[in-house]
Write a protein that holds these residues in place. Structure first.
Motif, PDB file in Angstrom:
ATOM      1  N   UNK A   1       0.710  -1.092   0.116  1.00 54.96           N
ATOM      2  CA  UNK A   1       0.009   0.076  -0.177  1.00 54.96           C
ATOM      3  C   UNK A   1       0.953   1.215  -0.018  1.00 54.96           C
ATOM      4  N   UNK A   2       0.505   2.402  -0.920  1.00 55.34           N
ATOM      5  CA  UNK A   2       1.247   3.468  -0.942  1.00 55.34           C
ATOM      6  C   UNK A   2       0.493   4.661  -1.145  1.00 55.34           C
ATOM      7  N   UNK A   3       0.495   5.769  -0.451  1.00 53.07           N
ATOM      8  CA  UNK A   3      -0.302   6.880  -0.742  1.00 53.07           C
ATOM      9  C   UNK A   3       0.425   8.189  -0.509  1.00 53.07           C
ATOM     10  N   UNK A   4       0.056   9.266  -1.091  1.00 54.56           N
ATOM     11  CA  UNK A   4       0.542  10.541  -0.834  1.00 54.56           C
ATOM     12  C   UNK A   4      -0.336  11.528  -1.653  1.00 54.56           C
ATOM     13  N   UNK A   5       0.282  12.862  -1.314  1.00 55.51           N
ATOM     14  CA  UNK A   5      -0.512  13.777  -2.193  1.00 55.51           C
ATOM     15  C   UNK A   5      -0.074  13.569  -3.429  1.00 55.51           C
TER      16      UNK A   5
END
Lengths: 139, 298
Positions: B91-95
């Motif tokens: 899982x990877x997330x960001x602006x």
């Protein structure tokens, strides 16, 4: 207006959270080098300005898979460090062997003639900054 | 109306792929055209898009938009996106990206109104987010890392909207370092130091409104032509074309909105593709997207 005062901070709190989970796919592992195999080429790492590095790079020639092994290796942290096998001491004519990780063995693609690559470089690709150079010599 | 429902039902049931809209901006370009009949000068839109992507990647992509109507002719919008991708890599997330868009409306003539927009997309990442130091394909990146110029034109005729636009990557800051060779996966192509080509868009939307003006339905069809093959730098530092990454994508999209009152509305959207490019390295591909959006005007 109260709704905005409530919703916007909530939204920006959510946005500020960068998520990095655990890697759930195992990257391809290099095969272990048989014991008693001697390296064909060896070189000690030298740092560039402002970088600390220790250790050496050794190239092992196997029947099916040539490999670079980093021994007693440590280096200053960098954001996007790669292991390059290079024809010069600058990252201009090279083959990338992948991200520098805790792994000590890096596979060399089968089509690469290792005898024409005289250097192992540690290079930050994202900021195009060379961290360390190991000049290889034949054993 | 029955025909439209049938067409969309068939589309959603088919297991096809789409040019997704998480980042490219051009997919949501129609939302940036504003008619000049707004009662309020300010609008805030908060939305979340849920999507199913390539391989087993799924997405949760919230965003917020603020629009200011400067005068009868001109409005300005800003938008910030965020994205979390989950799949077999983790899982990877960001602006994601920020958008600044200006919209100009010409004077309304009988049943018709023209409007134009000019916008910029500014990336918040260089598309090289990793998990535990492992490089990830673009499908897991919250932005493509390109500074884009967006230009569009809209014709509103009666209940129809026809909009066209182009999105040009003006400056590339993509520092992605994903190599298929090192990943133990064939699901995604190598995208090391990816360079993206422009997109051209054409969308047709038909608006249906109930007699009490509470419910609005906007079925639309979106054509996107990717104007060239994207490129990447191979393991030897040589730039290569990603073959068959150019071409046409056709998406079907249905928007249903409910006006709670003159200030508040809720919108649901669903989209799926009918025609896709053969190779889609940019990570924008979705099998299906569903969105929930809240709009507040003041």
């Amino acid at each position: 207006m109260k709704k905005i005062a409530f919703l916007l901070p909530l939204f920006f709190t959510l946005l500020s959270c960068e998520i990095e989970g655990e890697l759930t796919r195992k990257p391809e592992q290099a095969a272990a080098i048989p014991e008693n195999t001697l390296p064909a080429f060896t070189g000690d790492f030298m740092p560039t300005s402002g970088i600390n590095v220790n250790g050496s790079a050794k190239i092992y020639l196997n029947a099916n898979q040539n490999e670079v092994r980093l021994e007693n290796f440590s280096i200053s942290n960098g954001p996007d460090l790669k292991v390059y096998l290079s024809k010069t001491d600058k990252p201009t004519d090279f083959v990338t062997l992948g991200n520098l990780t805790s792994a000590t063995i890096y596979k060399i693609p089968s089509q690469v003639d290792v005898s024409v690559y005289k250097y192992v470089l540690i290079h930050c690709q994202q900021y195009n900054h060379l961290f360390a150079i190991a000049q290889l010599s034949k054993n | 109306m029955k025909k439209i429902i049938l067409i969309f039902a068939i589309g959603f049931l088919s297991n096809s792929f789409a040019q997704g809209c998480s980042d490219a901006g051009i997919c949501s370009i129609a939302n940036s055209f504003h008619t000049s009949d707004r009662e309020y000068k300010n609008g805030i839109e908060i939305g979340s898009i849920f999507g199913a992507g390539e391989a087993d990647v799924s997405y949760f992509s919230p965003y917020v938009t603020y629009t200011r109507t400067v005068n009868e002719r001109l409005s300005l919008s800003s938008k910030i996106t965020y994205s979390v991708a989950s799949g077999s890599f983790g899982k990877r997330g960001g602006l994601g990206d920020g958008y600044l868009i200006g919209n100009y409306n010409w004077k309304i003539k009988t049943k018709t109104q023209w409007s134009a927009l000019l916008g910029f997309k500014i990336p918040f990442t260089s598309s090289n987010q990793k998990i535990n130091g492992f490089s990830l394909p673009l499908d897991y990146q919250s932005s493509l890392g390109t500074f884009d110029l967006i230009v569009g034109l809209n014709l509103n005729y009666n209940k129809w909207d026809f909009n066209t636009g182009i999105q040009i990557p003006a400056f590339n800051n993509n520092k992605n370092s994903y190599f298929k060779e090192f990943s133990n996966s064939d699901d995604f192509p190598s995208t090391n130091l990816f360079e993206r080509k422009s997109d051209a868009l054409f969308r047709t939307t038909y608006t249906i409104q109930t007699a009490n003006n509470k419910f609005t339905f906007k079925p639309n069809i979106l054509f996107i032509y990717h104007l060239g093959e994207d490129t990447y730098e191979n393991a030897f530092g040589i730039r290569e074309n990603i073959k068959n990454s150019d071409g046409l994508t056709i998406n079907g999209n249905l928007i249903a909105s409910y006006a709670v009152n003159s200030k508040n509305s809720i919108e649901l959207s669903a989209a799926t593709p009918f025609v896709v490019r053969e190779i889609r390295p940019d990570g924008l591909t979705r099998k299906f997207t569903a969105g929930l959006i809240y709009k507040y005007f003041f």
